[in-house]
Design a protein around this motif. Structure first.
Motif, mmCIF file in Angstrom:
data_model
loop_
_atom_site.group_PDB
_atom_site.id
_atom_site.type_symbol
_atom_site.label_atom_id
_atom_site.label_comp_id
_atom_site.label_asym_id
_atom_site.label_seq_id
_atom_site.Cartn_x
_atom_site.Cartn_y
_atom_site.Cartn_z
ATOM 1 N N VAL A 80 -29.066 -2.058 1.583
ATOM 2 C CA VAL A 80 -28.112 -3.203 1.427
ATOM 3 C C VAL A 80 -27.136 -2.957 3.095
ATOM 4 O O VAL A 80 -26.609 -1.179 2.995
ATOM 5 C CB VAL A 80 -27.444 -3.165 0.719
ATOM 6 N N GLN A 81 -26.717 -3.262 3.935
ATOM 7 C CA GLN A 81 -25.875 -3.061 5.328
ATOM 8 C C GLN A 81 -24.810 -2.887 5.269
ATOM 9 O O GLN A 81 -24.072 -2.605 5.842
ATOM 10 C CB GLN A 81 -26.416 -3.140 6.916
ATOM 11 N N LEU A 82 -24.028 -4.153 4.741
ATOM 12 C CA LEU A 82 -22.704 -4.662 4.474
ATOM 13 C C LEU A 82 -22.488 -4.792 2.652
ATOM 14 O O LEU A 82 -23.100 -5.432 1.913
ATOM 15 C CB LEU A 82 -22.518 -5.655 4.737
ATOM 16 N N GLN A 83 -21.319 -4.268 2.462
ATOM 17 C CA GLN A 83 -21.178 -4.162 0.859
ATOM 18 C C GLN A 83 -19.930 -4.531 0.623
ATOM 19 O O GLN A 83 -18.259 -3.716 0.991
ATOM 20 C CB GLN A 83 -21.738 -3.118 -0.332
ATOM 21 N N ALA A 84 -19.722 -5.893 0.064
ATOM 22 C CA ALA A 84 -18.046 -6.783 -0.016
ATOM 23 C C ALA A 84 -17.758 -5.961 -1.456
ATOM 24 O O ALA A 84 -18.936 -6.006 -2.602
ATOM 25 C CB ALA A 84 -17.897 -7.656 0.867
ATOM 26 N N SER A 85 -16.632 -5.879 -2.067
ATOM 27 C CA SER A 85 -16.261 -5.991 -3.215
ATOM 28 C C SER A 85 -14.663 -5.580 -3.068
ATOM 29 O O SER A 85 -13.968 -6.030 -1.896
ATOM 30 C CB SER A 85 -16.430 -4.079 -3.548
ATOM 31 N N GLY A 86 -13.793 -5.974 -4.575
ATOM 32 C CA GLY A 86 -12.468 -5.783 -4.393
ATOM 33 C C GLY A 86 -11.972 -7.253 -4.977
ATOM 34 O O GLY A 86 -10.841 -7.610 -5.361
ATOM 35 N N GLY A 87 -12.802 -8.156 -4.849
ATOM 36 C CA GLY A 87 -12.675 -9.822 -5.765
ATOM 37 C C GLY A 87 -12.903 -9.556 -6.781
ATOM 38 O O GLY A 87 -12.730 -8.721 -7.420
ATOM 39 N N GLY A 88 -11.416 -10.518 -7.103
ATOM 40 C CA GLY A 88 -10.851 -11.222 -9.002
ATOM 41 C C GLY A 88 -10.348 -11.465 -9.322
ATOM 42 O O GLY A 88 -10.268 -12.849 -8.394
ATOM 43 N N LEU A 89 -9.949 -12.061 -9.972
ATOM 44 C CA LEU A 89 -9.351 -12.915 -10.820
ATOM 45 C C LEU A 89 -7.548 -12.148 -10.222
ATOM 46 O O LEU A 89 -7.733 -11.551 -10.946
ATOM 47 C CB LEU A 89 -9.204 -13.487 -12.100
ATOM 48 N N VAL A 90 -6.438 -13.257 -9.519
ATOM 49 C CA VAL A 90 -5.594 -13.249 -9.260
ATOM 50 C C VAL A 90 -4.712 -14.417 -9.923
ATOM 51 O O VAL A 90 -4.595 -15.024 -9.273
ATOM 52 C CB VAL A 90 -5.358 -12.316 -8.124
ATOM 53 N N GLN A 91 -3.596 -14.503 -9.740
ATOM 54 C CA GLN A 91 -2.574 -15.301 -10.188
ATOM 55 C C GLN A 91 -1.977 -15.592 -8.305
ATOM 56 O O GLN A 91 -1.760 -14.717 -7.371
ATOM 57 C CB GLN A 91 -0.790 -14.415 -11.163
ATOM 58 N N THR A 92 -1.488 -16.906 -8.435
ATOM 59 C CA THR A 92 -0.187 -17.922 -7.206
ATOM 60 C C THR A 92 0.355 -16.647 -7.243
ATOM 61 O O THR A 92 1.917 -16.112 -7.371
ATOM 62 C CB THR A 92 -0.056 -18.373 -7.813
ATOM 63 N N GLY A 93 0.388 -16.255 -5.831
ATOM 64 C CA GLY A 93 1.464 -15.246 -5.367
ATOM 65 C C GLY A 93 1.258 -13.918 -5.575
ATOM 66 O O GLY A 93 1.676 -12.992 -4.653
ATOM 67 N N GLY A 94 0.305 -13.430 -5.817
ATOM 68 C CA GLY A 94 -0.261 -11.744 -6.124
ATOM 69 C C GLY A 94 -1.100 -11.537 -4.830
ATOM 70 O O GLY A 94 -0.963 -12.327 -3.920
ATOM 71 N N SER A 95 -1.580 -10.205 -5.105
ATOM 72 C CA SER A 95 -2.638 -9.695 -3.962
ATOM 73 C C SER A 95 -3.164 -8.717 -3.921
ATOM 74 O O SER A 95 -3.970 -8.770 -5.552
ATOM 75 C CB SER A 95 -1.345 -8.722 -3.398
ATOM 76 N N LEU A 96 -4.418 -9.247 -3.856
ATOM 77 C CA LEU A 96 -5.841 -7.981 -3.408
ATOM 78 C C LEU A 96 -6.557 -7.681 -2.110
ATOM 79 O O LEU A 96 -5.846 -8.354 -1.479
ATOM 80 C CB LEU A 96 -6.934 -9.237 -3.767
ATOM 81 N N ARG A 97 -7.202 -6.582 -2.399
ATOM 82 C CA ARG A 97 -7.420 -6.138 -1.014
ATOM 83 C C ARG A 97 -8.803 -5.626 -1.347
ATOM 84 O O ARG A 97 -9.713 -5.089 -2.028
ATOM 85 C CB ARG A 97 -6.960 -4.328 -0.775
ATOM 86 N N LEU A 98 -9.514 -6.813 0.117
ATOM 87 C CA LEU A 98 -11.567 -6.538 0.056
ATOM 88 C C LEU A 98 -11.387 -5.740 0.759
ATOM 89 O O LEU A 98 -10.827 -5.104 1.584
ATOM 90 C CB LEU A 98 -11.910 -7.910 0.252
#
Length: 119
Positions: free
Chosen positions: A1-19
């Motif tokens: 695997v040359q690129l591996q994305a992570s950090g997704g999930g379920l969040v409420q409106t107005g929330g934050s995530l970092r991928l």
């Protein structure tokens, strides 16, 4: 695997995530890295990209002011900080790498990570 994305999930409106996008590409620091997203029934959309050195960034209007792309070349990783999330941000997010800024046909793709924003 040359690129591996992570950090997704379920969040409420107005929330934050970092991928995160971790790369095992040789000469990673020479590549433009882009984040794309694809929602069901929609075309894949380039939403953010960052230059090889990290000094230049570009955003789609739909995420400008809410998302921030950054990279740590020492760790071969690119990040996408997503704030003030909206239900319309729900999509599979993918990272890609290419030598060209246009990223019309990226040389490398990672698998997607799903982001779901609930209303």
């Amino acid at each position: 695997v040359q690129l591996q994305a992570s950090g997704g999930g379920l969040v409420q409106t107005g929330g934050s995530l970092r991928l995160s996008c971790a790369a095992s590409i040789r000469a990673f620091s020479a590549y433009i890295i882009g984040w794309f997203r694809q929602a069901p029934g929609n075309e894949r959309e380039l939403i953010a990209r960052i230059s090889a050195s990290g000094g230049i960034t570009n955003y789609a209007d739909s995420v400008k002011g809410r998302f921030a792309i950054s990279r740590d070349n020492a760790k071969n990783t690119v990040y996408l900080q997503m704030n003030s999330l909206k239900p319309e941000d729900t999509a599979v997010y993918l990272c890609a790498a290419d030598p060209m800024w246009t990223m019309k046909s990226p040389a490398y793709w990672g698998q997607g990570t799903l982001v779901t924003v609930s209303s």
